[in-house]
Design a protein around this motif. Structure first.
Motif, PDB file in Angstrom:
ATOM      1  N   GLU A 228       0.846  -1.183   0.000  1.00  0.00           N
ATOM      2  CA  GLU A 228       0.000   0.000   0.000  1.00  0.00           C
ATOM      3  C   GLU A 228       0.889   1.243   0.000  1.00  0.00           C
ATOM      4  O   GLU A 228       1.941   1.240   0.640  1.00  0.00           O
ATOM      5  CB  GLU A 228      -0.880   0.031   1.249  1.00  0.00           C
ATOM      6  CG  GLU A 228      -1.852  -1.120   1.381  1.00  0.00           C
ATOM      7  CD  GLU A 228      -2.426  -1.177   2.790  1.00  0.00           C
ATOM      8  OE1 GLU A 228      -3.515  -0.595   3.003  1.00  0.00           O
ATOM      9  OE2 GLU A 228      -1.771  -1.784   3.658  1.00  0.00           O
ATOM     10  N   VAL A 230       0.418   4.111   1.577  1.00  0.00           N
ATOM     11  CA  VAL A 230       0.474   4.310   3.022  1.00  0.00           C
ATOM     12  C   VAL A 230      -0.215   3.104   3.640  1.00  0.00           C
ATOM     13  O   VAL A 230      -1.399   2.861   3.375  1.00  0.00           O
ATOM     14  CB  VAL A 230      -0.230   5.613   3.462  1.00  0.00           C
ATOM     15  CG1 VAL A 230      -0.279   5.699   4.988  1.00  0.00           C
ATOM     16  CG2 VAL A 230       0.475   6.830   2.886  1.00  0.00           C
ATOM     17  N   ASN A 232      -2.277   0.820   5.874  1.00  0.00           N
ATOM     18  CA  ASN A 232      -3.417   1.111   6.744  1.00  0.00           C
ATOM     19  C   ASN A 232      -3.268   0.459   8.121  1.00  0.00           C
ATOM     20  O   ASN A 232      -3.125   1.151   9.128  1.00  0.00           O
ATOM     21  CB  ASN A 232      -4.691   0.631   6.046  1.00  0.00           C
ATOM     22  CG  ASN A 232      -5.899   0.633   6.955  1.00  0.00           C
ATOM     23  OD1 ASN A 232      -6.041   1.496   7.811  1.00  0.00           O
ATOM     24  ND2 ASN A 232      -6.771  -0.360   6.783  1.00  0.00           N
ATOM     25  N   CYS A 236      -1.331   3.725   9.698  1.00  0.00           N
ATOM     26  CA  CYS A 236      -0.909   4.735   8.717  1.00  0.00           C
ATOM     27  C   CYS A 236       0.609   4.892   8.648  1.00  0.00           C
ATOM     28  O   CYS A 236       1.166   5.875   9.158  1.00  0.00           O
ATOM     29  CB  CYS A 236      -1.570   6.078   9.000  1.00  0.00           C
ATOM     30  SG  CYS A 236      -3.358   6.023   9.003  1.00  0.00           S
ATOM     31  N   GLU A 262      -4.190   0.106  -3.662  1.00  0.00           N
ATOM     32  CA  GLU A 262      -4.676   1.444  -3.364  1.00  0.00           C
ATOM     33  C   GLU A 262      -6.171   1.457  -3.089  1.00  0.00           C
ATOM     34  O   GLU A 262      -6.866   2.445  -3.373  1.00  0.00           O
ATOM     35  CB  GLU A 262      -4.312   2.388  -4.508  1.00  0.00           C
ATOM     36  CG  GLU A 262      -2.819   2.383  -4.825  1.00  0.00           C
ATOM     37  CD  GLU A 262      -2.320   3.655  -5.468  1.00  0.00           C
ATOM     38  OE1 GLU A 262      -3.037   4.665  -5.397  1.00  0.00           O
ATOM     39  OE2 GLU A 262      -1.210   3.624  -6.027  1.00  0.00           O
ATOM     40  N   CYS A 265      -5.985   4.139  -0.577  1.00  0.00           N
ATOM     41  CA  CYS A 265      -5.197   5.341  -0.848  1.00  0.00           C
ATOM     42  C   CYS A 265      -5.566   6.070  -2.132  1.00  0.00           C
ATOM     43  O   CYS A 265      -5.223   7.249  -2.281  1.00  0.00           O
ATOM     44  CB  CYS A 265      -3.714   4.978  -0.879  1.00  0.00           C
ATOM     45  SG  CYS A 265      -3.046   4.538   0.748  1.00  0.00           S
ATOM     46  N   ARG A 269      -7.379  10.313  -1.339  1.00  0.00           N
ATOM     47  CA  ARG A 269      -7.075  10.145   0.089  1.00  0.00           C
ATOM     48  C   ARG A 269      -5.723  10.765   0.431  1.00  0.00           C
ATOM     49  O   ARG A 269      -5.526  11.279   1.530  1.00  0.00           O
ATOM     50  CB  ARG A 269      -7.095   8.642   0.432  1.00  0.00           C
ATOM     51  CG  ARG A 269      -6.855   8.277   1.877  1.00  0.00           C
ATOM     52  CD  ARG A 269      -7.778   8.956   2.855  1.00  0.00           C
ATOM     53  NE  ARG A 269      -9.193   8.827   2.545  1.00  0.00           N
ATOM     54  CZ  ARG A 269     -10.145   9.552   3.096  1.00  0.00           C
ATOM     55  NH1 ARG A 269      -9.840  10.487   3.974  1.00  0.00           N
ATOM     56  NH2 ARG A 269     -11.410   9.385   2.752  1.00  0.00           N
ATOM     57  N   LEU A 270      -4.776  10.716  -0.522  1.00  0.00           N
ATOM     58  CA  LEU A 270      -3.439  11.283  -0.298  1.00  0.00           C
ATOM     59  C   LEU A 270      -3.219  12.572  -1.089  1.00  0.00           C
ATOM     60  O   LEU A 270      -2.100  13.082  -1.166  1.00  0.00           O
ATOM     61  CB  LEU A 270      -2.370  10.252  -0.668  1.00  0.00           C
ATOM     62  CG  LEU A 270      -2.447   8.916   0.067  1.00  0.00           C
ATOM     63  CD1 LEU A 270      -1.388   7.954  -0.463  1.00  0.00           C
ATOM     64  CD2 LEU A 270      -2.304   9.098   1.571  1.00  0.00           C
ATOM     65  N   GLY A 275      -1.894   6.868  -5.275  1.00  0.00           N
ATOM     66  CA  GLY A 275      -0.762   7.013  -4.374  1.00  0.00           C
ATOM     67  C   GLY A 275       0.568   6.848  -5.083  1.00  0.00           C
ATOM     68  O   GLY A 275       1.579   7.431  -4.672  1.00  0.00           O
ATOM     69  N   PHE A 380      -5.291  11.038   5.913  1.00  0.00           N
ATOM     70  CA  PHE A 380      -5.165   9.646   6.347  1.00  0.00           C
ATOM     71  C   PHE A 380      -4.081   9.595   7.430  1.00  0.00           C
ATOM     72  O   PHE A 380      -2.893   9.544   7.126  1.00  0.00           O
ATOM     73  CB  PHE A 380      -4.784   8.796   5.134  1.00  0.00           C
ATOM     74  CG  PHE A 380      -4.793   7.311   5.366  1.00  0.00           C
ATOM     75  CD1 PHE A 380      -5.624   6.709   6.294  1.00  0.00           C
ATOM     76  CD2 PHE A 380      -3.975   6.487   4.603  1.00  0.00           C
ATOM     77  CE1 PHE A 380      -5.636   5.342   6.476  1.00  0.00           C
ATOM     78  CE2 PHE A 380      -3.977   5.111   4.765  1.00  0.00           C
ATOM     79  CZ  PHE A 380      -4.806   4.549   5.709  1.00  0.00           C
TER      80      PHE A 380
END
Length: 460
Positions: A228, A230, A232, A236, A262, A265, A269-270, A275, A380
């Protein structure tokens, strides 16, 4: 306010308790307590069946990017259902799936031009694994089938996705799972093995553990690495500088596919649609769901590179995989309308601009003795809780149970904040409000957290 009478509220809760098998929920939790029933939403807030309002600090489940109550999305769904409610994309196509596939291909980085639709994240993750296996068989490398993922990473609940998941307690009830999955360290800089490591050194160290695992298992057996942007689960974990660039080099060296998971993400979200763009790396596959439609209709996708599609363009070759509701016309129509909203309202830019403000409100909580770390990116963030800030000592299993399930989860909700108190790794609180959130919501989040976490510490 709701127009339900109290007896209707009680009846709803009782029926939920007796018949609705809620996901990842202890059935014992509501034997002597009413089931919370959420009845409507508007913007960053939701209301329960008693009329009480809550700030949605988790976008429902990292899903509702454009906010609750978007009539434009409801109307897009109704219009499409009136024209063509359902038709499969098994050897046929329909306009909305075609349009959405083309749009996602234009948005995705590099040559990720092939869009395989699913109905959710777990299906997208499994589709990517099946594609990796099938692809390598067709290019003369049939032994390449194994997958590497990171410790404490969550990739889904279906059997294949759960096999890739790196959270042992989630897997134990369902073992034996699919073999040939391995775990490497995640990018939790707060708990790096050497406190003297710089972020850059830690990133290279963590990436090199992937190369080490590939060598250990045998490069001719490893098909893919799932990461990912980031992470989860665990609270995070953003990537250290240079991490993904080194991972890309490793994957190229050993001919291993880089799957950017993703599901959470992507779609703002980012602060980017993907991402991978945020952190400047090129995946071979991206898996998405959740924010693709802001949750108004279930829809997911695996977006794959032209290289992976090439063997299936010849002769009788076929990717023998499909999902009944993948590419559902209503879901595709809503996704297109959702992306329209994001672009028109410049939500990616809004997140990028306001993320430092969000972080600054959360970092105010570092003055509390229970708050050890604040980390994340975009909209996030995770807050890790500790017993001792100086030593970073965490809570044992019994203490964590008492802290999270015995107090925090209920106390935060009762205080008007819906978020996640999670101990899949070390105990954390996760926050991911709708992308429309502003400083007003950040201040409200900080206020509620400060009050509840102060009480939590006093109860320890």
């Amino acid at each position: 306010m709701t127009d339900r009478q109290p007896d209707d509220v009680d009846a709803l809760s009782a029926t939920a308790r007796d018949h609705l098998w809620m996901h990842f929920t202890r059935l014992s939790a509501y034997q002597d307590a009413p089931v919370p029933v959420i009845t409507r939403g508007d913007g960053c807030y939701v209301w329960d069946s008693t009329g009480r309002r809550y700030l949605d600090g988790l976008s429902a489940l990292f899903v509702v990017q454009t906010g609750h109550g978007r009539q434009e999305l409801a109307e897009a769904a109704a219009k499409q259902a009136g024209e063509l409610a359902y038709f499969p994309i098994w050897s046929y196509a329909h306009p909305k799936a075609i349009e959405l596939a083309g749009r996602l291909a234009d948005m995705a980085p590099g040559d990720l031009n092939r869009v395989f639709f699913t109905t959710g994240g777990s299906e997208a993750v499994e589709s990517a694994w099946k594609l990796a296996r099938s692809y390598f068989k067709r290019v003369g490398k049939p032994m390449k089938h194994k997958v590497i993922s990171r410790a404490v990473a969550y990739h889904g609940s279906s059997m294949g996705a759960l096999s890739i998941t790196g959270i042992p307690p989630f897997k134990q009830d369902f073992e034996p799972l699919i073999p040939s999955t391995m775990r490497v360290p995640n990018t939790n800089y707060y708990r790096r093995p050497d406190p003297d490591m710089t972020p850059e050194q830690f990133g290279i160290w963590a990436a090199d553990r992937i190369a080490e695992m590939i060598e250990f298992e045998g490069p001719d057996t490893v098909a893919a690495v799932y990461l990912e942007p980031v992470q989860n689960a665990g609270g995070c974990f953003p990537p250290p500088p240079g991490y993904f660039q080194r991972v890309r080099e490793i994957c190229d060296r050993y001919d291993v596919l880089l799957v950017s998971d993703e599901v959470i993400c992507a779609f703002g979200r980012l602060g980017e649609f993907f991402g991978a763009d945020k952190y400047g790396y090129q995946p071979d596959i991206i898996t998405v769901a959740k924010g693709l439609t802001s949750g108004y209709v279930p829809l997911g996708a695996m977006i794959a590179s032209e290289r992976l599609a090439e063997p299936f363009r010849k002769g009788e070759n076929m990717f023998a995989h499909g999902i009944t509701y993948g590419g559902h016309p209503v879901g595709a129509a809503v996704a297109l309308a959702n992306i329209d909203i994001m672009e028109r309202e410049q939500l990616n830019q809004h997140v990028t601009r306001n993320s430092p403000v969000f972080r600054s409100y959360l970092e105010r909580l570092l003055d509390l003795p229970i708050v050890g770390d604040v980390r994340g990116d975009g909209y996030f963030f995770g807050i890790e809780m500790v017993k001792d800030k100086a030593t970073k000592e965490t809570f044992n299993a019994e203490e964590s149970e008492r802290l999270l399930r015995g107090f925090l989860s209920t106390a935060l909700f009762d205080a008007g904040l819906y978020c996640r108190a999670d101990d899949r790794g070390d105990p954390v609180i996760q926050l991911a409000p709708p992308l429309t959130a502003t400083e007003t919501q950040f201040a409200e989040i900080e206020q509620i957290l400060r009050s509840v976490l102060t009480e939590a510490w006093n109860r320890l």
